[in-house]
Scaffold this motif. Structure first.
Motif, PDB file in Angstrom:
ATOM      1  N   ILE A 188       0.820  -1.207   0.000  1.00  0.00           N
ATOM      2  CA  ILE A 188       0.000   0.000   0.000  1.00  0.00           C
ATOM      3  C   ILE A 188       0.857   1.261   0.000  1.00  0.00           C
ATOM      4  O   ILE A 188       0.582   2.220  -0.723  1.00  0.00           O
ATOM      5  CB  ILE A 188      -0.951   0.001   1.216  1.00  0.00           C
ATOM      6  CG1 ILE A 188      -1.987  -1.116   1.078  1.00  0.00           C
ATOM      7  CG2 ILE A 188      -1.655   1.352   1.368  1.00  0.00           C
ATOM      8  CD1 ILE A 188      -2.894  -1.270   2.272  1.00  0.00           C
ATOM      9  N   SER A 189       1.923   1.254   0.793  1.00  0.00           N
ATOM     10  CA  SER A 189       2.693   2.478   0.984  1.00  0.00           C
ATOM     11  C   SER A 189       3.814   2.697  -0.024  1.00  0.00           C
ATOM     12  O   SER A 189       4.107   3.851  -0.385  1.00  0.00           O
ATOM     13  CB  SER A 189       3.280   2.510   2.401  1.00  0.00           C
ATOM     14  OG  SER A 189       4.101   1.387   2.641  1.00  0.00           O
ATOM     15  N   LEU A 190       4.460   1.640  -0.510  1.00  0.00           N
ATOM     16  CA  LEU A 190       5.619   1.814  -1.378  1.00  0.00           C
ATOM     17  C   LEU A 190       5.343   2.657  -2.621  1.00  0.00           C
ATOM     18  O   LEU A 190       6.138   3.547  -2.954  1.00  0.00           O
ATOM     19  CB  LEU A 190       6.196   0.454  -1.784  1.00  0.00           C
ATOM     20  CG  LEU A 190       7.405   0.500  -2.725  1.00  0.00           C
ATOM     21  CD1 LEU A 190       8.532   1.328  -2.126  1.00  0.00           C
ATOM     22  CD2 LEU A 190       7.897  -0.914  -3.042  1.00  0.00           C
ATOM     23  N   PRO A 191       4.236   2.442  -3.346  1.00  0.00           N
ATOM     24  CA  PRO A 191       4.012   3.240  -4.558  1.00  0.00           C
ATOM     25  C   PRO A 191       3.892   4.744  -4.308  1.00  0.00           C
ATOM     26  O   PRO A 191       4.041   5.537  -5.240  1.00  0.00           O
ATOM     27  CB  PRO A 191       2.696   2.673  -5.112  1.00  0.00           C
ATOM     28  CG  PRO A 191       2.616   1.295  -4.555  1.00  0.00           C
ATOM     29  CD  PRO A 191       3.213   1.401  -3.190  1.00  0.00           C
ATOM     30  N   LEU A 245      11.345   1.487  -5.560  1.00  0.00           N
ATOM     31  CA  LEU A 245      12.260   1.918  -4.510  1.00  0.00           C
ATOM     32  C   LEU A 245      13.415   2.724  -5.084  1.00  0.00           C
ATOM     33  O   LEU A 245      13.832   3.735  -4.508  1.00  0.00           O
ATOM     34  CB  LEU A 245      12.802   0.707  -3.745  1.00  0.00           C
ATOM     35  CG  LEU A 245      13.648   1.034  -2.513  1.00  0.00           C
ATOM     36  CD1 LEU A 245      12.835   1.833  -1.493  1.00  0.00           C
ATOM     37  CD2 LEU A 245      14.186  -0.226  -1.864  1.00  0.00           C
ATOM     38  N   SER A 246      13.921   2.304  -6.231  1.00  0.00           N
ATOM     39  CA  SER A 246      15.006   3.036  -6.878  1.00  0.00           C
ATOM     40  C   SER A 246      14.584   4.461  -7.230  1.00  0.00           C
ATOM     41  O   SER A 246      15.340   5.416  -7.020  1.00  0.00           O
ATOM     42  CB  SER A 246      15.452   2.299  -8.140  1.00  0.00           C
ATOM     43  OG  SER A 246      16.454   3.024  -8.820  1.00  0.00           O
ATOM     44  N   THR A 251      14.919  10.383  -5.817  1.00  0.00           N
ATOM     45  CA  THR A 251      14.271  11.660  -5.521  1.00  0.00           C
ATOM     46  C   THR A 251      14.377  12.034  -4.038  1.00  0.00           C
ATOM     47  O   THR A 251      14.097  13.168  -3.666  1.00  0.00           O
ATOM     48  CB  THR A 251      12.789  11.633  -5.930  1.00  0.00           C
ATOM     49  OG1 THR A 251      12.142  10.516  -5.285  1.00  0.00           O
ATOM     50  CG2 THR A 251      12.659  11.488  -7.432  1.00  0.00           C
ATOM     51  N   ASN A 252      14.794  11.066  -3.210  1.00  0.00           N
ATOM     52  CA  ASN A 252      14.969  11.305  -1.774  1.00  0.00           C
ATOM     53  C   ASN A 252      16.327  10.747  -1.348  1.00  0.00           C
ATOM     54  O   ASN A 252      16.411   9.730  -0.649  1.00  0.00           O
ATOM     55  CB  ASN A 252      13.844  10.634  -0.972  1.00  0.00           C
ATOM     56  CG  ASN A 252      12.468  11.165  -1.319  1.00  0.00           C
ATOM     57  OD1 ASN A 252      11.988  12.122  -0.733  1.00  0.00           O
ATOM     58  ND2 ASN A 252      11.833  10.533  -2.297  1.00  0.00           N
ATOM     59  N   ARG A 261      18.413   0.406   0.703  1.00  0.00           N
ATOM     60  CA  ARG A 261      18.681  -0.231  -0.587  1.00  0.00           C
ATOM     61  C   ARG A 261      18.521  -1.739  -0.521  1.00  0.00           C
ATOM     62  O   ARG A 261      18.204  -2.380  -1.527  1.00  0.00           O
ATOM     63  CB  ARG A 261      20.099   0.118  -1.071  1.00  0.00           C
ATOM     64  CG  ARG A 261      20.300   1.547  -1.515  1.00  0.00           C
ATOM     65  CD  ARG A 261      21.600   1.683  -2.302  1.00  0.00           C
ATOM     66  NE  ARG A 261      22.754   1.246  -1.524  1.00  0.00           N
ATOM     67  CZ  ARG A 261      23.480   2.044  -0.740  1.00  0.00           C
ATOM     68  NH1 ARG A 261      23.172   3.327  -0.636  1.00  0.00           N
ATOM     69  NH2 ARG A 261      24.526   1.566  -0.084  1.00  0.00           N
ATOM     70  N   SER A 262      18.735  -2.310   0.658  1.00  0.00           N
ATOM     71  CA  SER A 262      18.713  -3.765   0.794  1.00  0.00           C
ATOM     72  C   SER A 262      17.320  -4.339   1.043  1.00  0.00           C
ATOM     73  O   SER A 262      17.167  -5.561   1.122  1.00  0.00           O
ATOM     74  CB  SER A 262      19.643  -4.189   1.938  1.00  0.00           C
ATOM     75  OG  SER A 262      20.976  -3.831   1.665  1.00  0.00           O
TER      76      SER A 262
END
Length: 370
Positions: A188-191, A245-246, A251-252, A261-262
């Motif tokens: 839900i949150s990642l996008p 995530l990339s 952008t952050n 990153r992991s």
């Protein structure tokens, strides 16, 4: 105030160095206590999050530390030169002795943080301020009220916690305590993480996130994968996750660290991290459960209680034969496990520090370690 701060940092460095020399290099009894203590005083909770197993853990770990013992334990922690104590659960603001214990810890200049779902934040703002808590971590999983309340299974919670944060910010002085928002990274949150971070940055002082996980037997992160459907990603969406995530990290850039990153590797290819990232928990950290049992790990069921704090002192637990035995397993990298939540993020930090990540093992190999 700067003098006190310098003294705390100096003391923490001494504790860190002594612990690494005595417990990591030589695996002998430590002269100082753990650098970090994670104290779970209660598994009582006033909400029931979709990814959390707190209510099940309450049956396994009922509250069993008396007020008198909790106060004495706080003195022991302070005298052991512990640097940071974090209170989590459960909802820590439901623990009746919380502020009594924290006031004792602050007598020893211990840094204290609490983790809360925010529902009782406004009600206990005055106690938070008067007890001297250094940091309040509020769990916020979306910038959208309906999404957050859905994940947390509690209608109206988002508006209540925002009101609590606003109230605390208005009453605190010199931005103390620090207010930190932490988000569980999920399907839900990642996008929309950039949007969430932007919103939470306007509300709090620090924003962080950690991956949704399950199966941690003695941890609130104990839900089975089947119960996390709709929140975690299937393996076929790995490329999609990596791209999302990339894009967020580009952008952050302040989040572009080894820990963040992991996360896709942790979700989809844990074996790579097991082989690469070594565990630092038993050399730096002690966990106190509501019934008094002590652990250094809530992830791997192989690591049993080190002793009960109702029957042993903090230093006796920290130097117990069971702890020395468990340290030996991890020194030899025989644990074969990996955890990637924020309370264990020092694994990622230590991995990135030259020399520390190559610290040798000096004593003879023990045949009992399989």
């Amino acid at each position: 105030m700067p003098v006190q701060f310098d003294k705390k940092i100096f003391s923490a460095l001494i504790t860190l160095i002594m612990n690494l020399m005595q417990t990591k290099l030589l695996n002998i009894k430590a002269s100082r206590g753990p650098l970090f203590v994670t104290w779970l005083p209660t598994f009582n909770c006033n909400i029931s999050c979709k990814f959390c197993s707190t209510h099940n853990l309450k049956k396994k770990y009922p509250e069993g530390i008396s007020q008198k013992r909790a106060i004495t334990l706080a003195h022991e922690i302070g005298k052991a030169k512990t640097w940071v104590v974090g209170f989590t659960g459960g909802e820590v603001l439901m623990y009746p002795y919380l502020f009594d214990v924290i006031k004792v810890l602050k007598q020893y200049q211990v840094i204290v943080y609490i983790v809360t779902n925010g529902k009782l934040l406004k009600q206990y703002t005055d106690d938070i301020l008067s007890s001297g808590i250094d940091s309040v971590v509020v769990s916020i999983d979306s910038d959208d009220a309906k999404e957050h309340d859905f994940i947390r299974n509690n209608d109206g919670l988002f508006d209540i916690l925002i009101d609590g944060i606003t109230f605390l910010k208005a009453k605190r002085q010199d931005k103390k305590p620090i207010i930190k928002a932490t988000t569980v990274l999920s399907k839900i949150s990642l996008p929309k993480m950039s949007q969430i971070v932007s919103k939470l940055t306007s509300l709090t002082d620090i924003v962080s996130f950690q991956p949704i996980v399950g199966g941690y037997e003695n941890s609130p992160h104990g839900q089975k994968d089947n119960n996390l459907k709709g929140l975690n990603f299937p393996h076929e969406e790995r490329l999609f996750v990596e791209q999302l995530l990339s894009k967020f990290l580009k952008t952050n850039p302040s989040y572009n660290t080894n820990y963040y990153r992991s996360i896709p590797i942790f979700w989809f290819e844990k074996e790579r991290l097991i082989n690469k990232i070594k565990c630092w928990s038993p050399f730096l950290r002690l966990i106190i459960m509501p019934n008094g049992d002590t652990l250094h790990c809530t992830t791997n069921s192989r690591f049993n209680s080190l002793g009960n704090i109702n029957e042993m002192s903090l230093m006796d637990v920290w130097n117990s034969n069971e702890m020395i035995s468990q340290r030996e397993i991890i020194r030899r990298h025989k644990n074969r496990c990996i955890c990637w939540t924020q309370d264990a993020s020092f694994n990622a930090l230590a991995d990135s520090i030259p020399f520390v990540n190559r610290m040798p093992v000096f004593n003879k190999r023990r045949d009992s370690i399989d």
